[in-house]
Scaffold this motif. Sequence first.
Motif, short mmCIF file in Angstrom:
data_model
loop_
_atom_site.label_atom_id
_atom_site.label_comp_id
_atom_site.label_asym_id
_atom_site.label_seq_id
_atom_site.Cartn_x
_atom_site.Cartn_y
_atom_site.Cartn_z
N ARG A 52 83.21 10.60 27.00
CA ARG A 52 82.29 9.80 26.18
C ARG A 52 81.04 10.60 25.83
O ARG A 52 80.32 10.25 24.91
CB ARG A 52 81.85 8.53 26.92
N LEU A 53 80.75 11.61 26.60
CA LEU A 53 79.50 12.38 26.47
C LEU A 53 79.84 13.86 26.50
O LEU A 53 80.64 14.29 27.32
CB LEU A 53 78.58 12.04 27.66
N GLN A 54 79.25 14.61 25.56
CA GLN A 54 79.51 16.06 25.58
C GLN A 54 78.24 16.89 25.70
O GLN A 54 78.30 18.10 25.86
CB GLN A 54 80.25 16.48 24.30
N PHE A 71 57.59 6.83 27.64
CA PHE A 71 58.72 7.66 27.24
C PHE A 71 60.06 7.09 27.69
O PHE A 71 61.07 7.25 27.02
CB PHE A 71 58.51 9.11 27.70
N GLY A 130 63.07 6.22 25.26
CA GLY A 130 64.38 6.71 25.70
C GLY A 130 65.42 5.60 25.70
O GLY A 130 66.54 5.77 25.22
N GLU A 187 67.35 7.11 41.97
CA GLU A 187 67.57 6.86 40.54
C GLU A 187 68.22 8.07 39.88
O GLU A 187 69.13 7.93 39.07
CB GLU A 187 66.28 6.48 39.81
N THR A 194 63.72 11.36 29.59
CA THR A 194 62.40 10.85 29.20
C THR A 194 61.50 10.48 30.37
O THR A 194 60.29 10.43 30.20
CB THR A 194 62.55 9.59 28.30
N PHE A 239 74.79 6.44 28.25
CA PHE A 239 73.73 6.97 27.38
C PHE A 239 72.34 6.55 27.85
O PHE A 239 71.37 7.29 27.67
CB PHE A 239 74.01 6.60 25.92
N ARG A 240 72.23 5.38 28.46
CA ARG A 240 70.95 5.03 29.06
C ARG A 240 70.61 6.01 30.18
O ARG A 240 69.44 6.35 30.39
CB ARG A 240 70.99 3.62 29.66
N ILE A 264 81.70 -0.31 24.94
CA ILE A 264 80.27 -0.38 24.62
C ILE A 264 79.43 -0.47 25.90
O ILE A 264 78.41 0.22 26.05
CB ILE A 264 79.98 -1.61 23.73
N THR A 315 68.83 5.17 23.26
CA THR A 315 70.13 5.45 23.88
C THR A 315 70.96 4.21 24.22
O THR A 315 72.17 4.31 24.34
CB THR A 315 69.96 6.27 25.19
N ALA A 316 70.30 3.06 24.37
CA ALA A 316 71.04 1.87 24.81
C ALA A 316 72.11 1.50 23.79
O ALA A 316 71.95 1.69 22.58
CB ALA A 316 70.09 0.70 25.02
N ARG A 317 73.19 0.97 24.30
CA ARG A 317 74.27 0.43 23.45
C ARG A 317 74.28 -1.08 23.49
O ARG A 317 74.98 -1.73 22.71
CB ARG A 317 75.62 0.95 23.95
N LEU A 318 73.57 -1.64 24.41
CA LEU A 318 73.43 -3.09 24.56
C LEU A 318 71.98 -3.35 24.91
O LEU A 318 71.46 -2.75 25.86
CB LEU A 318 74.33 -3.61 25.69
N ASP A 365 76.85 2.21 27.18
CA ASP A 365 75.49 1.77 27.47
C ASP A 365 74.99 2.41 28.78
O ASP A 365 73.89 2.95 28.84
CB ASP A 365 75.44 0.25 27.56
N ASN A 413 75.71 10.60 18.94
CA ASN A 413 76.45 11.58 19.74
C ASN A 413 77.32 12.52 18.95
O ASN A 413 78.53 12.51 19.03
CB ASN A 413 77.34 10.83 20.72
N ILE A 418 71.48 9.21 30.49
CA ILE A 418 70.99 10.48 29.96
C ILE A 418 69.61 10.27 29.32
O ILE A 418 68.73 11.14 29.41
CB ILE A 418 72.03 11.13 28.99
N GLY A 419 69.41 9.10 28.72
CA GLY A 419 68.10 8.78 28.14
C GLY A 419 67.00 8.76 29.19
O GLY A 419 65.92 9.32 28.98
#
Lengths: 357, 357
Positions: A305-307, B273, B277, A289, A281, A273-274, A266, B281-284, A270, B357, A276-277
Amino acid sequence: MSDFTLDKVARNISEWLRGEGPMHEIVISSRIRLARNVAGRRFLSRADADEREHIAEVAATAVRKAPRLSGYMQIDVAALDELHRRLLVERRLISRQHAEASGARRVAFAVDETSAVMINEEDHLRIQVIRSGFRLDEAWDEINRIDDELEDQLEFAFHPQYGYLTACPTNVGTGLRVSVMLHLPALRLTSELDKVVEAAKELRLAIRGLYGEGSDATGDFFQISNQITLGRSESEIIDDFRDQVIPRIVDFERAARQALIDRRAIALDDKIFRAIGALKTARLMSSNEALQCLSHVRMGLHTGRLQSIDLTTLNELLLHTQPAHLQVLSEGRSLNGQERSELRAAMIRRRLGVSEN
Amino acid sequence: MSDFTLDKVARNISEWLRGEGPMHEIVISSRIRLARNVAGRRFLSRADADEREHIAEVAATAVRKAPRLSGYMQIDVAALDELHRRLLVERRLISRQHAEASGARRVAFAVDETSAVMINEEDHLRIQVIRSGFRLDEAWDEINRIDDELEDQLEFAFHPQYGYLTACPTNVGTGLRVSVMLHLPALRLTSELDKVVEAAKELRLAIRGLYGEGSDATGDFFQISNQITLGRSESEIIDDFRDQVIPRIVDFERAARQALIDRRAIALDDKIFRAIGALKTARLMSSNEALQCLSHVRMGLHTGRLQSIDLTTLNELLLHTQPAHLQVLSEGRSLNGQERSELRAAMIRRRLGVSEN
C-alpha cells in the motif's frame, strides 16, 4: 570494551531487525536459547559474591577459548552505566533482568550480533542464537555447535534422568527456549488477536511483547515462546514451532491482511498513511507512538500500500527510536522524557528526508 | 428557490468565515440579532397552523417590500429536505431550532450572507447581521437600518415600559443578542479556558460552541453572547462587548499564544504540524477531527509557525468539511458516516494539493 565501542555498535542494525529471511513480512526473527550451568557450582540464587565472580571468570574464559566464540566482544555488564545496559536490552543482546541485576555478570556476543552468551543471568550461561526471518533450523544448528564448543571447555550440570539442570525448574531438561517474534498488525486491527492468544495458551506457549517478560505488545510485535522444556526433546519443540505453531499464525495474519485489503482498504490506508504523516510531522513523539506508527508503516510496505519509504530506514528507526539508542546516538547521555520526545521526532523527520517547514 | 440554487450557495464561503476584519486572527465574526414580533398576533407557541402560515406571509411580504431587503433570497424552510436545512445551519443563516422545527417557517438572506431574517423561529422575526472579524458597530448600524425598514412595513409588538415583547422573557426589552465567535486554541492548550468561562459566567454571558446552544466548543471555537436584554440599552450591551468583554479575552488569547511561542514552541509546533500531517494523510476523517485539525492549522497560520497553506483554503475547508456541506458538494445526497469520513478526507487532501501516493 569501552562505551565508545558500544556507541559504534548502536549505529548498526541488529541482526534480528534486518528484515530478511523466510516469511520476513510477518516473522521478524527466530531465536533459540539454551540455559546451562557449570557443574559443581551453586546456582546463582545461592552463590555469594565471590563464587559469582569466579563463575563469571570461568565462563568468560571458556567463551574466549571456544573457537567459534573467540572473536566475540566481551562486555562487563556490571561496569556499564544504566544507559548502555539498556542499549544492550534494546538490541536483545541481554535480557532486562540481566541489565537490572547486581553482582558480577557479563555478555559476550558475535560482532554481527547473531549469537550471544549471557554470563550470570538466571543461569551461569544463557546462550542465544538469533536470525532475522523464520530460520529456526539454522539457529538450532548454530546453537548446537556453540553449545558443543562450550561443553569442550566446561562441564555442565547434567542429570542422567532429568537432563540439563537449571535455576528455574521450567528450564530443566533441554534448557531450550524457542522464541519467534511476529509482526501481527492486521490481526490486531481486525480484533482477532485474542484468538491467537487463546490458542497459544492452550498450547502452553507464552506470548510477550517486544522486550520479553513484562513488556507490552507495543506496535503489534509479539514474541511467542515455549514455556516448558522438561519431558520434550529439542527437536519436538522446534518441529512444533517450525511446522505447526508459527505457520498457522502466519497464515492467520496473512488472511487478515488480505481481508483488510479486500474489504476495508480505506480503513487500512487510513492507518498506514496517518502513521507516515505523524512520523513526518510530529515535533514530539514517545517511543511507544513511534513503534506503533512504524508498525503500521511496516504493514503498509509489506502489503504494497505504501512505497515511499525503504525497509532499511524503517528497521533502523524501529531500533534507533528506542530510548537508550536515541540517547546514545544523539547526545550520548541520559535525557528527560521531553528531550527524548523532541530528539526522537527530529531524528525520524531527518531519516525520512523531511525538509523542515 | 430550488435546492440547485442552494447547492450553488454551498460553494461560496460564508461572510462569517471570510477571515477578514479587525482582530480576525482571534475574532472569527461579530453577530447581532434582534427578536421582533408582529403586533396583534399570537406568539408562535400559542399560534395555530393557520395563524403561523399567515404570520409567515405577512413577514415575507414585509421583507420583500423593505428596500434594503428586496434582493434577499427567500427560502421556504419547511419545504426543504433535512440535508439542505442543515446546510443553512452550517452557514449560520438559520438556527438549529429553526431547522428542526415544524410548521410554516422561512428564511430570507442577503446574497453575500451578511444579513438574514428568520421568519417563525422562536419569534415571528429574528433579524441577524453578521460580519467577519470584530465589527460590532458596523453590524449594529446595519441591523438598525434593517429593523427600521421592516418597522415601516410592520407594526412590532412593543410595550412602553418593557420595550419589545418576545416569546421568551430573556429577550424582552431590546430583543438584542450580541454574539462574538472567538478562536481560542492557545487558551485551550494552556488549560486557561476555565478562567474565561468563569469570568463570562460572572458577567452573565453565555459561552457556546460553533453552532449555538447545545453544540460543543469543537475545534476551539467559542461563541460569547449576552444572556439578558431587559433593563439594559442596546448601546450599553454593545459598548460592553466592544470595549470590555471581547478585548480582554482577545488579549488573554494573544498572551497565551505568545507564551506558547516563547516557552513551549516545540509543543505548539507539534500540534500545528501534526494537524496538517493528519489532514494531508488521513483516508477517513470525522467532522470533529477536521475542525480540530483546521483549528490548529489556523493557529499555526496566525502565529506565523506555518506558511504552507493559505487562509482562504483553510476557511473554505472549515465550512465545506461540515457534514451537510460535504454531502451537498460531493454526492448531493445523504451519506452514511463511513462514506462521509472517506469523502471528507479525500476533499481535504485534494484542496491541500496532495498528490496521491
